[in-house]
Design a protein around this motif. Sequence first.
Motif, PDB file in Angstrom:
ATOM      1  N   VAL A 111       0.725  -1.018   0.114  1.00 45.09           N
ATOM      2  CA  VAL A 111       0.109   0.134   0.106  1.00 45.09           C
ATOM      3  C   VAL A 111       0.735   1.390   0.032  1.00 45.09           C
ATOM      4  O   VAL A 111       1.861   1.256   0.902  1.00 45.09           O
ATOM      5  CB  VAL A 111      -0.969   0.114   1.143  1.00 45.09           C
ATOM      6  CG1 VAL A 111      -1.784   1.467   1.311  1.00 45.09           C
ATOM      7  CG2 VAL A 111      -1.664  -1.152   1.146  1.00 45.09           C
ATOM      8  N   ARG A 112       0.489   2.236  -0.803  1.00 42.29           N
ATOM      9  CA  ARG A 112       1.208   3.464  -0.968  1.00 42.29           C
ATOM     10  C   ARG A 112       0.439   4.465  -0.273  1.00 42.29           C
ATOM     11  O   ARG A 112      -0.781   4.422  -0.341  1.00 42.29           O
ATOM     12  CB  ARG A 112       1.394   3.818  -2.457  1.00 42.29           C
ATOM     13  CG  ARG A 112       2.211   5.440  -2.648  1.00 42.29           C
ATOM     14  CD  ARG A 112       2.696   5.740  -3.982  1.00 42.29           C
ATOM     15  NE  ARG A 112       1.627   6.040  -4.715  1.00 42.29           N
ATOM     16  CZ  ARG A 112       1.149   5.254  -5.702  1.00 42.29           C
ATOM     17  NH1 ARG A 112       1.607   4.088  -6.368  1.00 42.29           N
ATOM     18  NH2 ARG A 112      -0.052   5.849  -6.423  1.00 42.29           N
ATOM     19  N   LEU A 113       1.049   5.426   0.604  1.00 45.43           N
ATOM     20  CA  LEU A 113       0.324   6.504   1.014  1.00 45.43           C
ATOM     21  C   LEU A 113       0.705   7.857   0.553  1.00 45.43           C
ATOM     22  O   LEU A 113       2.019   7.887   0.761  1.00 45.43           O
ATOM     23  CB  LEU A 113       0.486   6.182   2.667  1.00 45.43           C
ATOM     24  CG  LEU A 113      -0.025   7.563   3.633  1.00 45.43           C
ATOM     25  CD1 LEU A 113      -1.461   7.693   3.582  1.00 45.43           C
ATOM     26  CD2 LEU A 113       0.561   7.280   5.035  1.00 45.43           C
ATOM     27  N   GLU A 114       0.174   8.511   0.041  1.00 46.13           N
ATOM     28  CA  GLU A 114       0.413   9.970  -0.346  1.00 46.13           C
ATOM     29  C   GLU A 114      -0.429  10.920   0.666  1.00 46.13           C
ATOM     30  O   GLU A 114      -1.414  10.689   1.000  1.00 46.13           O
ATOM     31  CB  GLU A 114      -0.029  10.117  -1.803  1.00 46.13           C
ATOM     32  CG  GLU A 114       0.768   9.235  -2.638  1.00 46.13           C
ATOM     33  CD  GLU A 114       0.247   9.449  -4.046  1.00 46.13           C
ATOM     34  OE1 GLU A 114      -0.695  10.191  -4.385  1.00 46.13           O
ATOM     35  OE2 GLU A 114       0.809   8.732  -4.947  1.00 46.13           O
ATOM     36  N   ASN A 115       0.373  12.032   0.654  1.00 40.55           N
ATOM     37  CA  ASN A 115      -0.399  13.280   1.527  1.00 40.55           C
ATOM     38  C   ASN A 115      -0.754  12.827   3.096  1.00 40.55           C
ATOM     39  O   ASN A 115      -1.802  13.104   3.300  1.00 40.55           O
ATOM     40  CB  ASN A 115      -1.553  13.677   0.743  1.00 40.55           C
ATOM     41  CG  ASN A 115      -1.125  14.025  -0.532  1.00 40.55           C
ATOM     42  OD1 ASN A 115      -0.118  14.859  -0.710  1.00 40.55           O
ATOM     43  ND2 ASN A 115      -2.070  13.651  -1.517  1.00 40.55           N
ATOM     44  N   SER A 116       0.056  12.161   3.649  1.00 44.92           N
ATOM     45  CA  SER A 116      -0.157  11.739   4.902  1.00 44.92           C
ATOM     46  C   SER A 116      -0.450  12.854   6.087  1.00 44.92           C
ATOM     47  O   SER A 116       0.201  13.775   6.131  1.00 44.92           O
ATOM     48  CB  SER A 116       1.013  11.065   5.694  1.00 44.92           C
ATOM     49  OG  SER A 116       1.092  10.783   6.928  1.00 44.92           O
ATOM     50  N   ALA A 117      -1.497  12.641   6.937  1.00 45.72           N
ATOM     51  CA  ALA A 117      -1.747  13.849   7.918  1.00 45.72           C
ATOM     52  C   ALA A 117      -0.703  13.674   8.876  1.00 45.72           C
ATOM     53  O   ALA A 117      -0.272  14.900   9.381  1.00 45.72           O
ATOM     54  CB  ALA A 117      -3.071  13.256   8.492  1.00 45.72           C
ATOM     55  N   PHE A 118      -0.087  12.602   9.002  1.00 46.14           N
ATOM     56  CA  PHE A 118       1.070  12.844  10.070  1.00 46.14           C
ATOM     57  C   PHE A 118       2.268  13.523   9.466  1.00 46.14           C
ATOM     58  O   PHE A 118       2.719  14.252  10.069  1.00 46.14           O
ATOM     59  CB  PHE A 118       1.587  11.450  10.702  1.00 46.14           C
ATOM     60  CG  PHE A 118       0.492  10.735  11.660  1.00 46.14           C
ATOM     61  CD1 PHE A 118       0.584  11.317  12.882  1.00 46.14           C
ATOM     62  CD2 PHE A 118      -0.123   9.882  10.812  1.00 46.14           C
ATOM     63  CE1 PHE A 118      -0.508  10.637  13.649  1.00 46.14           C
ATOM     64  CE2 PHE A 118      -1.237   9.415  12.054  1.00 46.14           C
ATOM     65  CZ  PHE A 118      -1.232   9.584  12.915  1.00 46.14           C
ATOM     66  N   TYR A 169       6.612   9.494  -0.655  1.00 49.47           N
ATOM     67  CA  TYR A 169       5.519   8.834  -0.208  1.00 49.47           C
ATOM     68  C   TYR A 169       5.783   7.763   0.739  1.00 49.47           C
ATOM     69  O   TYR A 169       6.737   7.372   0.936  1.00 49.47           O
ATOM     70  CB  TYR A 169       4.495   8.357  -1.227  1.00 49.47           C
ATOM     71  CG  TYR A 169       5.221   7.693  -2.407  1.00 49.47           C
ATOM     72  CD1 TYR A 169       5.387   6.145  -2.160  1.00 49.47           C
ATOM     73  CD2 TYR A 169       5.757   8.176  -3.598  1.00 49.47           C
ATOM     74  CE1 TYR A 169       6.224   5.460  -3.227  1.00 49.47           C
ATOM     75  CE2 TYR A 169       6.542   7.328  -4.511  1.00 49.47           C
ATOM     76  CZ  TYR A 169       6.813   6.157  -4.184  1.00 49.47           C
ATOM     77  OH  TYR A 169       7.590   5.317  -5.133  1.00 49.47           O
ATOM     78  N   GLY A 170       4.713   7.409   1.367  1.00 53.82           N
ATOM     79  CA  GLY A 170       5.174   5.987   2.371  1.00 53.82           C
ATOM     80  C   GLY A 170       4.595   4.753   1.666  1.00 53.82           C
ATOM     81  O   GLY A 170       3.939   4.472   0.565  1.00 53.82           O
ATOM     82  N   ILE A 171       5.111   3.815   2.260  1.00 51.75           N
ATOM     83  CA  ILE A 171       4.945   2.257   1.647  1.00 51.75           C
ATOM     84  C   ILE A 171       4.909   1.459   2.824  1.00 51.75           C
ATOM     85  O   ILE A 171       5.707   1.230   3.760  1.00 51.75           O
ATOM     86  CB  ILE A 171       6.111   1.763   0.630  1.00 51.75           C
ATOM     87  CG1 ILE A 171       6.186   2.552  -0.447  1.00 51.75           C
ATOM     88  CG2 ILE A 171       5.916   0.464   0.290  1.00 51.75           C
ATOM     89  CD1 ILE A 171       5.293   2.339  -1.587  1.00 51.75           C
ATOM     90  N   PHE A 172       3.663   0.524   2.787  1.00 53.23           N
ATOM     91  CA  PHE A 172       3.449  -0.413   3.811  1.00 53.23           C
ATOM     92  C   PHE A 172       3.432  -1.745   2.995  1.00 53.23           C
ATOM     93  O   PHE A 172       2.780  -1.984   1.975  1.00 53.23           O
ATOM     94  CB  PHE A 172       2.340  -0.257   4.346  1.00 53.23           C
ATOM     95  CG  PHE A 172       1.993   1.013   5.236  1.00 53.23           C
ATOM     96  CD1 PHE A 172       2.488   1.074   6.625  1.00 53.23           C
ATOM     97  CD2 PHE A 172       1.819   2.219   4.760  1.00 53.23           C
ATOM     98  CE1 PHE A 172       2.503   2.255   7.416  1.00 53.23           C
ATOM     99  CE2 PHE A 172       1.835   3.407   5.284  1.00 53.23           C
ATOM    100  CZ  PHE A 172       1.970   3.586   6.658  1.00 53.23           C
ATOM    101  N   GLU A 173       4.071  -2.681   3.725  1.00 51.02           N
ATOM    102  CA  GLU A 173       4.176  -4.067   3.126  1.00 51.02           C
ATOM    103  C   GLU A 173       3.617  -5.214   4.079  1.00 51.02           C
ATOM    104  O   GLU A 173       3.929  -5.111   5.209  1.00 51.02           O
ATOM    105  CB  GLU A 173       5.466  -4.744   2.684  1.00 51.02           C
ATOM    106  CG  GLU A 173       6.444  -3.687   1.817  1.00 51.02           C
ATOM    107  CD  GLU A 173       6.270  -4.062   0.411  1.00 51.02           C
ATOM    108  OE1 GLU A 173       5.691  -4.949   0.037  1.00 51.02           O
ATOM    109  OE2 GLU A 173       6.850  -3.214  -0.311  1.00 51.02           O
ATOM    110  N   VAL A 174       2.627  -5.840   3.429  1.00 48.98           N
ATOM    111  CA  VAL A 174       2.028  -6.890   4.242  1.00 48.98           C
ATOM    112  C   VAL A 174       2.694  -8.277   3.792  1.00 48.98           C
ATOM    113  O   VAL A 174       2.615  -8.652   2.521  1.00 48.98           O
ATOM    114  CB  VAL A 174       0.473  -6.965   4.287  1.00 48.98           C
ATOM    115  CG1 VAL A 174      -0.265  -7.876   5.019  1.00 48.98           C
ATOM    116  CG2 VAL A 174      -0.155  -5.500   4.419  1.00 48.98           C
TER     117      VAL A 174
END
Length: 177
Positions: A111-118, A169-174
């Motif tokens: 999952v890629r995360l763009e524009n994170s509130a944090f 951007y952020g990346i999450f790996e499951v």
Amino acid sequence: MMSYHSPEMPIQVDDETGVWTTDALPMLYVPRHFFVNNHMGIEEEIGAEKYADILYKAGYKSAYYWCEKEAEAHGISGEAVFEHYMKRLSQRGWGFFITEALDLEAGTARVRLENSAFVYQYGNVNRKVDYMFTGWFAGAMDQIAQSLGYTVKTQAEQTQCAAEEGCDYGIFEVSPL
């Protein structure tokens, strides 16, 4: 110039109690700075690593519950539940969550995360600040997989964050446990 639109998710407010509801679950509507400042305050007191562990477990449990209730409420299953979850997270202002890869039976996702509130609140601090989300992906994956009869159990990890040098951007790996 920025453009704007009204929320794309249903919001109902109970006339008697004032409780906000979206889909099948009660919600809270709070300013981002309030939430993130509380997050930062706890992190300062107990440390980011310990706080991340606590949030992983709580987030896992919450995502599992959310996916279960939303699947029932909307009559959806499998990949549709995961995509609905990513859509609702994005619509609620956490950032934009984009599924780049998903294999429910194998227990893998990216999952890629763009524009994170944090990241907006922390700025470029050269460390991962989106750890609150990490358990969400494993919890969602495990609930959906179990509902399909798969026995896989997963774990999630953030591998990059937009608050780190050189990352946009952020990346999450499951992956399976």
